[in-house]
Write a protein that holds these residues in place. Structure first.
Motif, PDB file in Angstrom:
ATOM      1  N   GLY A 130       6.157 -12.585  25.408  1.00 27.27           N
ATOM      2  CA  GLY A 130       7.073 -13.400  25.547  1.00 27.27           C
ATOM      3  C   GLY A 130       7.767 -14.629  24.351  1.00 27.27           C
ATOM      4  O   GLY A 130       8.102 -15.674  24.255  1.00 27.27           O
ATOM      5  N   GLY A 131       7.953 -13.598  23.032  1.00 27.46           N
ATOM      6  CA  GLY A 131       8.773 -14.272  21.800  1.00 27.46           C
ATOM      7  C   GLY A 131      10.191 -14.479  22.306  1.00 27.46           C
ATOM      8  O   GLY A 131      10.660 -13.916  23.281  1.00 27.46           O
ATOM      9  N   THR A 132      10.497 -15.542  20.909  1.00 26.26           N
ATOM     10  CA  THR A 132      12.083 -15.381  20.933  1.00 26.26           C
ATOM     11  C   THR A 132      12.851 -14.696  20.221  1.00 26.26           C
ATOM     12  O   THR A 132      12.358 -14.015  19.755  1.00 26.26           O
ATOM     13  N   ALA A 133      13.645 -14.366  20.626  1.00 26.81           N
ATOM     14  CA  ALA A 133      14.861 -12.985  20.292  1.00 26.81           C
ATOM     15  C   ALA A 133      15.317 -13.945  19.242  1.00 26.81           C
ATOM     16  O   ALA A 133      15.416 -14.824  18.536  1.00 26.81           O
ATOM     17  N   THR A 162      12.712  -9.573  18.173  1.00 25.85           N
ATOM     18  CA  THR A 162      11.788  -9.804  18.918  1.00 25.85           C
ATOM     19  C   THR A 162      13.218  -9.196  20.844  1.00 25.85           C
ATOM     20  O   THR A 162      14.431 -10.579  20.029  1.00 25.85           O
ATOM     21  N   ARG A 163      12.943  -8.684  21.556  1.00 30.20           N
ATOM     22  CA  ARG A 163      14.590  -9.217  22.298  1.00 30.20           C
ATOM     23  C   ARG A 163      14.739 -10.072  23.229  1.00 30.20           C
ATOM     24  O   ARG A 163      13.299 -11.108  23.622  1.00 30.20           O
ATOM     25  N   ARG A 164      15.240  -9.697  23.314  1.00 27.70           N
ATOM     26  CA  ARG A 164      15.696 -10.420  25.437  1.00 27.70           C
ATOM     27  C   ARG A 164      14.993 -11.212  26.271  1.00 27.70           C
ATOM     28  O   ARG A 164      14.262 -12.077  26.900  1.00 27.70           O
ATOM     29  N   ASN A 165      13.975  -9.462  25.980  1.00 30.65           N
ATOM     30  CA  ASN A 165      13.233  -9.882  27.367  1.00 30.65           C
ATOM     31  C   ASN A 165      11.792 -10.252  27.113  1.00 30.65           C
ATOM     32  O   ASN A 165      10.614 -10.464  27.945  1.00 30.65           O
ATOM     33  N   GLY A 166      11.637 -10.934  25.665  1.00 29.42           N
ATOM     34  CA  GLY A 166      10.017 -11.389  25.335  1.00 29.42           C
ATOM     35  C   GLY A 166       9.536 -10.389  24.303  1.00 29.42           C
ATOM     36  O   GLY A 166       7.897 -10.533  24.145  1.00 29.42           O
ATOM     37  N   CYS A 167       9.854  -9.030  24.313  1.00 32.17           N
ATOM     38  CA  CYS A 167       8.950  -7.988  23.947  1.00 32.17           C
ATOM     39  C   CYS A 167       9.515  -8.498  22.863  1.00 32.17           C
ATOM     40  O   CYS A 167      10.320  -7.853  22.134  1.00 32.17           O
TER      41      CYS A 167
END
Length: 468
Positions: free
Chosen positions: A86-89, A58-63
């Motif tokens: 919207g996950g956590t990186a 999961t990237r910082r943009n929530g993807c």
């Protein structure tokens, strides 16, 4: 080795051109692969023992991006898809849950006859309701709930008055949440032979799998579909292509008025008349003033419910299924939209009711008994990723893989005289309560994608690089 590339538009054109016989052929090939996956026999290349672990970042943009490798023994595949959830990186390996060795031995090495013993014993006690009563008589609320006319959204005809209200309720459910990515296919020598856009492949292969149980149902007059994206579209289309003569009504329920309207307009396009037939369609959003009454009526009438949303909360109250009138008929409930532990399209109480096999002294007249199990595509993945399974605290012995169910059904057809266990199992699959939860397998994309590449080459669809 030639490489065939299928863009999103090219793959969609191919999928829309498929005949019923071609869809059935794709489904049968996928079913055989899922059977091999569940046998645990390492002589079968599709066995779960040969399927690598999936990984997610999961990237910082929530993807969140999923990496889903797969193998058939003859071909290899890697699916990479991204979802904005919207996950956590961070990075996680979706390894199988730590099952006790005794459970692994039971679930992976048992034969077709014993694999469904718990289902058969429960199904043998089912008291089936009459499935032949008319649609108006299937729900006592139908007389008090206004029926929606054919082809309408929130009681508005699909071809009049819609455009002026498009976008009136933007927000949840208003955007396409289908995953973006690709599937790379390699042959036995690890040479690439296919590259497919996954945007259309993912919902198609998921619906193709859901239809394996749907095909076995005796009664499929009324269908309820939650969602209005590609998953919803392909579940509706394949259901009608495979069993259009029997289906009379389809309810589409979505949070966004605009997307529900658009899906209905797509279905009513002239080019879809051949598979749409005379089925009555109604679509409704949560903003509809009579939403509660309509969904109550739709769920009670439903013979099959397809949940196709990335919802983090139940789509409808559990009591519509578990209490009183909701228990009078068997339904197929297929939940395929949620894919993380915090997501849940179905109220966990629906699953708890299904797996609770303790016998009560109370007798429910003409009520369908519980099977004691939930059907999943992958035992390991469902116990780790499926929010409904996790939140309901479903145990490994209360789960059966679809491949196992297909194996038992196939074995039953070979018997000259059906025994009581096989008969009970058949009645449960055909008429009882069946809950199917899918989180998806890379194997599905590899098998179906490989078949579609072959069809594309025959029809001269796609771009071919001869000496890749």
């Amino acid at each position: 080795m030639p490489l065939t590339i299928l863009s999103q538009a090219q793959l969609r054109a191919l999928l829309l051109s498929l005949t019923k016989d071609e869809i059935v052929s794709l489904q049968e090939n996928l079913a055989r692969s899922l059977q091999d996956y569940s046998t645990g026999n390492q002589e079968n290349g599709c066995s779960s023992a040969y399927q690598p672990q999936r990984t997610a970042i999961t990237r910082r943009n929530g993807c969140t991006t999923l990496f889903m490798p797969a193998s058939t023994g003859l071909t290899l595949g890697m699916k990479m898809i991204s979802l904005q959830d919207g996950g956590t990186a961070g990075c996680a390996v979706a390894a199988g849950v730590d099952l006790p060795e005794v459970d692994k031995a039971l679930l992976r090495s048992r034969g077709p006859r014993s694999s469904m013993a718990s289902v058969s014993s429960e199904a043998s006690e089912m008291s089936m309701s009459s499935q032949e009563e008319g649609e108006a008589g299937s729900s006592t609320t139908s007389s008090s709930t206004p029926s929606l006319p054919s082809g309408c959204v929130n009681k508005l005809p699909v071809n009049t008055g819609i455009s002026g209200t498009m976008g009136a309720w933007p927000g949840a459910g208003s955007r396409d949440t289908s995953p973006q990515g690709s599937v790379t296919l390699l042959d036995g020598e690890s040479l690439p032979f296919g590259l497919i856009n996954a945007h259309e492949l993912t919902p198609f292969r998921t619906a193709l799998t859901s239809m394996m149980v749907f095909n076995k149902r005796k009664r499929v007059r009324t269908i309820v579909v939650f969602g209005a994206g590609k998953q919803a579209y392909w579940h509706i289309r394949l259901a009608l292509v495979l069993r259009s003569a029997e289906i009379k009504r389809v309810f589409i329920i979505n949070r966004s008025f605009e997307r529900a309207a658009q899906l209905l307009r797509d279905i009513y396009a002239p080019e879809n008349s051949s598979w749409r037939g005379d089925v009555k369609f109604s679509a409704v959003s949560n903003d509809f003033g009579e939403y509660t009454r309509v969904i109550h009526d739709a769920i009670h009438k439903a013979d099959a419910i397809f949940c196709c949303t990335p919802s983090i909360e139940p789509l409808f109250p559990a009591r519509l299924i578990t209490a009183g009138e909701g228990r009078r008929k068997g339904r197929l409930i297929s939940a395929i939209g949620s894919y993380k532990p915090h997501m849940t399209e179905l109220d966990p109480d629906i699953l708890r009711e299904e797996i609770n096999i303790s016998h009560s002294h109370r007798h429910f007249h003409k009520h369908v008994k519980r099977s004691g199990v939930v059907v999943v595509d992958s035992l390991d993945a469902a116990l780790k990723e499926a929010g409904e399974i996790i939140q309901a605290e479903v145990q490994p012995n209360q789960v059966v893989e679809l491949g196992e169910l297909l194996m038992v059904r196939h074995a039953g057809r070979d018997l000259t005289q059906e025994d009581s266990d096989s008969k009970s199992l058949r009645e449960w699959v055909e008429r009882g309560n069946v809950i199917y939860k899918s989180v998806g397998l890379g194997l599905m994309d590899l098998v179906t994608g490989g078949d579609l590449v072959q069809l594309a080459r025959l029809r001269k669809i796609g771009t071919t690089v001869e000496d890749f």
